[in-house]
Design an enzyme around this catalytic site. Structure first.
Site, PDB file in Angstrom:
ATOM      1  CG  LEU A  77     -11.004   8.928   8.645  1.00  0.00           C
ATOM      2  CD1 LEU A  77     -10.379   9.766   9.755  1.00  0.00           C
ATOM      3  CD2 LEU A  77     -11.041   9.728   7.350  1.00  0.00           C
ATOM      4  N   GLY A  78      -9.041   5.791   5.980  1.00  0.00           N
ATOM      5  CA  GLY A  78      -8.047   4.837   5.516  1.00  0.00           C
ATOM      6  C   GLY A  78      -8.494   4.115   4.268  1.00  0.00           C
ATOM      7  N   GLY A  79      -9.824   4.040   4.064  1.00  0.00           N
ATOM      8  CA  GLY A  79     -10.363   3.479   2.837  1.00  0.00           C
ATOM      9  C   GLY A  79     -10.065   2.010   2.617  1.00  0.00           C
ATOM     10  CB  THR A  80     -10.258   0.004  -0.511  1.00  0.00           C
ATOM     11  OG1 THR A  80     -11.643   0.242  -0.785  1.00  0.00           O
ATOM     12  CG2 THR A  80      -9.905  -1.413  -0.951  1.00  0.00           C
ATOM     13  N   GLY A 110      -8.561 -15.473 -11.907  1.00  0.00           N
ATOM     14  CA  GLY A 110      -7.777 -14.261 -12.107  1.00  0.00           C
ATOM     15  C   GLY A 110      -6.380 -14.419 -11.543  1.00  0.00           C
ATOM     16  CD  GLU A 168      -4.972 -14.332 -16.099  1.00  0.00           C
ATOM     17  OE1 GLU A 168      -5.187 -13.666 -17.120  1.00  0.00           O
ATOM     18  OE2 GLU A 168      -5.359 -13.986 -14.963  1.00  0.00           O
ATOM     19  NE  ARG A 193     -10.256  -2.249  -5.705  1.00  0.00           N
ATOM     20  CZ  ARG A 193     -10.890  -2.803  -4.673  1.00  0.00           C
ATOM     21  NH1 ARG A 193     -10.722  -4.090  -4.400  1.00  0.00           N
ATOM     22  NH2 ARG A 193     -11.695  -2.080  -3.911  1.00  0.00           N
ATOM     23  CG  HIS A 244      29.357  -8.537   1.103  1.00  0.00           C
ATOM     24  ND1 HIS A 244      28.656  -9.429   0.327  1.00  0.00           N
ATOM     25  CD2 HIS A 244      30.185  -9.280   1.901  1.00  0.00           C
ATOM     26  CE1 HIS A 244      29.045 -10.654   0.630  1.00  0.00           C
ATOM     27  NE2 HIS A 244      29.983 -10.599   1.573  1.00  0.00           N
TER      28      HIS A 244
END
Length: 479
Positions: free
Chosen positions: A37-40, A195, A218, A286, A458
């Site tokens: 769970l949470g994926g990539t 890249g 690149e 990707r 500030h």
């Protein structure tokens, strides 16, 4: 067979957020995840990479501590300690997602989901087969392979993406994707990064701060080519100060393994060059995960490698929706989460639509940080706008000097006639925490004068937003 109102295939930030929203709206929900769970984002992307970036940033700050009046002798990197911290943060967040699934009474199926049938029947419109390892009697042994079928009225595909590979590159542990790089247990002495987009410059920044010799190759004529040109120029300048070698306008011709490292041949400016390093990182985008789960059994259409969807995230199949990286566009975790909510709410009959790309904030978490929202200056001109531009340097911001990080600026692109904010582009300290104000300004259709006249406290870094907005109207007070 268990039947559900909504089944979600994929438990990343798009999938699990969609599951939670569906449960909130009273739907019976199942979430299918073959990994964690949470994926990539949680396990191989956003969180682990940003954790490593923070450690690298701290190491660099400690090396410069004498500029703050503090002497810290013999500062060194304990990379295994860095990795332990990363793993602990990931585990904590994963536990949090698991808790949310239980809290919202979402059934989580741990296994590989495949669409095996897509036909309207009594009580459901399709069947998903989940194949995974079943633990018998609650023990620790994996037990036998289990197959369970679950029916759905509506399906949300959230299968994510994977790092693209360059055809023809030899398969070798020294030629890595970002997934492979996160599995490194030792820092290399040198690295070639192919890249110069988001992933490439984040890894370049991190590894450079850790003391690794870095070169970026690149193909475009500048780093982060989707960002405003002024941002690219500033990043190139600041990377050069840190001895990060940026080879733009370069075409990769060949790569091989030799002498315990990687050797590549590139073409640049009509000339060929040979480069070598201990390792290579390939970060060229990707690819969507559209294969291997039976999508072809539905009416959904794949176009140019991505699942085609409308503004409600619905595919050509009226009972199949898709969200996140698998639909292309802005492949960002926060976009996937928003799209997950949109898909669920449209299934439930609510008025929801996909985010306007111009209002989505984008962030790059290297050093310096980069953040942007809306149109670049060139895109605004190409779009027919008559523009005015405001720009303000962090060198005139007291809090930036206090932090010891005064490189960079904020640039505002506005419509000359109406003052409408068309785009905001930032490079410098903590700008990923500042971009939210600019994104909100665009959502509420504020003008540069509206934001410029707003009182910013500030000393804070946020003052630069007000000054850059005023600069667009030639009214900046701090210059």
């Amino acid at each position: 067979m268990n039947n559900y109102d909504i089944v979600i295939l994929g438990g990343g930030p798009g999938g699990y957020v969609a599951a939670i929203r569906a449960a909130q709206l009273g739907k019976r929900v199942a979430l299918v995840e073959k990994d964690k769970l949470g994926g990539t984002c949680l396990h191989r992307g956003c969180i682990p990479s940003k954790t490593l970036l923070r450690s690298a940033e701290l190491f660099d700050t400690m090396k410069r501590s004498e500029s703050f009046g503090i002497r810290a002798a013999d500062v060194e990197v304990d990379f295994r300690g860095v990795l332990s911290r990363k793993d602990a943060i990931v585990k904590q967040l994963e536990t949090g997602v698991q808790f949310l699934m239980k809290k919202n009474r979402i059934d989580v199926y741990e296994g590989t989901g495949t669409i095996v049938e897509c036909a309207e029947r009594a009580g459901y419109n399709g069947i998903l087969e989940v194949r995974g390892a079943m633990k018998e009697d609650g023990g620790d042994d994996p037990g036998r392979d289990a197959i369970e079928r679950i029916g759905y009225t509506d399906l949300i595909v959230a299968t994510g993406s994977r790092p693209r590979r360059i055809p023809g590159l030899p398969a070798h542990e020294r030629i890595m994707t970002s997934d492979d790089a996160l599995a490194m247990t030792e820092l290399p002495a040198s690295i070639l990064i192919v890249g110069g987009g988001v992933i490439g410059v984040e890894w370049a920044s991190m590894l450079s701060d850790f003391g690794v010799q870095v070169a970026i190759v690149e193909a475009a004529d500048r780093l982060v080519p989707t960002e405003d040109a002024d941002i690219s120029r500033e990043l190139g300048r600041l990377f050069a100060k840190r001895r990060v070698k940026s080879l733009t306008g370069a075409k990769l011709l060949a790569a091989g393994i030799a002498d315990g490292g990687v050797t590549v041949q590139i073409e640049r400016g009509g000339k060929t060059e040979m480069l070598s390093a201990e390792r290579m990182l390939v970060s060229v985008g990707r690819a969507a995960n559209v294969e291997g789960f039976g999508l072809e059994r539905t009416g959904a259409v794949v176009e140019r490698g991505f699942i085609a969807v409308d503004a409600s995230m619905r595919t050509a199949d009226p009972h199949v929706y898709a969200i996140g990286d698998v639909v292309g566009g802005l492949q960002l975790a926060h976009v996937a989460s928003h799209e997950g909510v949109v898909a669920v709410e449209r299934i439930c009959g609510l008025d929801a639509h996909a985010p306007d790309a111009a209002s989505v904030p984008k962030c790059i978490y290297g050093r310096p940080e980069i953040a942007s929202v809306g149109l670049t200056e060139q895109a605004a001109i190409d779009g027919g706008y008559e523009t005015k531009v405001g720009k303000f340097s962090f060198k005139a911001i007291g809090k930036a000097l206090v932090f010891g990080e005064s490189d960079g600026f904020v640039k505002v692109v506005a419509d000359r006639g109406t003052g409408a904010i068309l785009g905001v582009h930032m490079i410098g300290p903590h700008v990923t925490d500042l971009i939210g104000e600019a994104a909100l300004a665009q959502v509420v259709q504020a003008t540069s004068m509206d934001v410029g006249r707003m009182i910013h406290p500030h000393p804070t870094l946020s003052e630069i937003i007000g000054e850059s907005m005023l600069s667009a109207d030639s009214l900046a007070l701090g210059m």
